[in-house]
Design an enzyme around this catalytic site. Structure first.
Site, PDB file in Angstrom:
ATOM      1  N   GLY A 254      -9.823  23.526   4.308  1.00  0.00           N
ATOM      2  CA  GLY A 254     -11.046  23.312   3.551  1.00  0.00           C
ATOM      3  C   GLY A 254     -11.746  22.010   3.858  1.00  0.00           C
ATOM      4  CG  ASP A 255     -11.396  17.609   5.794  1.00  0.00           C
ATOM      5  OD1 ASP A 255     -11.146  16.762   4.933  1.00  0.00           O
ATOM      6  OD2 ASP A 255     -12.093  17.376   6.804  1.00  0.00           O
TER       7      ASP A 255
END
Length: 340
Positions: A254-255
């Site tokens: 999710g980065d």
């Protein structure tokens, strides 16, 4: 030999290192019959007591490597780190980089150009107070680094040092819960952040979170427990696992910084992807990220760190406070992203 004891008085866990002593004496019962003086059998030692020997703390590719300290107003009691592997703090980074290069030799330039201090001998020796680290992360949400430092200093100043501890100290969870909300807000915390900090303190008080739990629980369990705290999302928990607990096999899909770095490293046209993106788009799918990162186990944290380098993303904001997270659950645009 390392012996662990718990004080009944104040509860901290301390690590005591055994000392080898030479010249142990022996005394026998003496007889004074006939008025004779007792004869001592104590032997005079000619040996010099051996110095205290501190054993190297084992580091593990699959466990918590940070020495955790409990929040204590007048104590820095160290929680010993459980050994999971024979690797030591002197070799874990070398082993990790060697593994990365064995999987992908094209990482050589990144590795030679950037030294990762997080998993170095000095980085692994850094004492981490998980409560302080997580509170610091909450304070830093949606504000600049300078503003976060100012608010943190004011937050600490709310808790008056005691006569036995005249220097400023980071408050214990019990002290935070007992502090009125308006007083917490006077340090610069928003009403929502004050609630987050109190929620976190309550989780430490009831034992859901503790140095013991954070040192031994699997990654998934730590993430589950942390995300139950108001104000801490999955990305935040993953960053704390890596930068706070120094766990070496963390990987965050999710980065956005990792997405961008991986896309660039594996030969995709990042500029074209960005310019052509409409609405909700990604540099790389989560499926591709997981597939391409799989071979780097159990050192995906280090691989992720180098993908930030490939993406030219700064991680200073995370290393300063031990990786306490910013954001709640959604993809973040690298470590500098701030979201309540």
């Amino acid at each position: 030999m390392v012996v662990t004891t718990r004080s009944r008085a104040n509860g901290p866990i301390t690590e005591l290192l055994g000392v080898s002593r030479a010249g142990v004496t022996k005394r026998t019962k003496s007889s004074s019959a006939g008025g004779r003086k007792p004869v001592s059998t104590r032997k005079k030692s000619t040996q010099i007591p051996a110095p205290e020997v501190v054993k190297e703390r084992p580091a593990s590719p699959r466990g918590t490597n940070a020495p955790l300290i409990a929040s204590q107003a007048n104590s820095t009691a160290v929680l010993p780190v459980k050994s999971h592997a024979p690797a030591t703090t002197n070799t874990i980074l070398g082993q990790a980089t060697a593994h990365l290069l064995s999987v992908d030799s094209s990482l050589k330039h990144l590795i030679e150009s950037h030294s990762c201090g997080i998993f170095s001998v000095e980085g692994l020796a850094e004492l981490i107070d998980p409560f302080q680290s997580l509170v610091s992360g909450i304070i830093s949400q949606q504000v600049s680094g300078a503003a976060a430092r100012t608010i943190k200093a004011r937050f600490i100043a709310l808790f008056t040092p005691t006569p036995t501890c005249p220097q400023p100290f980071f408050p214990m969870p019990e002290m935070v819960v007992a502090c009125p909300n308006d007083k917490l807000r006077s340090a610069g915390l928003s009403g929502r952040k004050a609630e987050y900090v109190v929620s976190l303190a309550e989780h430490f008080i009831d034992g859901t979170l503790s140095p013991e739990v954070l040192s031994t629980a699997p990654d998934a369990e730590v993430i589950e427990k942390l995300t139950k705290v108001r104000g801490i999302g999955k990305w935040s928990a993953e960053m704390f696992l890596m930068f706070g607990l120094k766990r070496m096999d963390v990987f965050s899909t999710g980065d956005l910084g990792i997405q961008r770095g991986m896309a660039a490293h594996f030969g995709r046209d990042v500029a074209k992807l960005k310019s052509g993106g409409k609405g909700k788009w990604k540099y790389m799918s989560e499926e591709d990220m997981l597939r391409l990162s799989e071979g780097f186990r159990p050192y995906r944290s280090l691989f992720m760190w180098y993908m930030w380098r490939a993406s030219d993303v700064s991680v200073d904001a995370l290393t300063e406070d031990g990786g306490a997270g910013k954001g709640k659950g959604k993809a973040q645009a690298g470590p500098k992203a701030k979201k309540a």
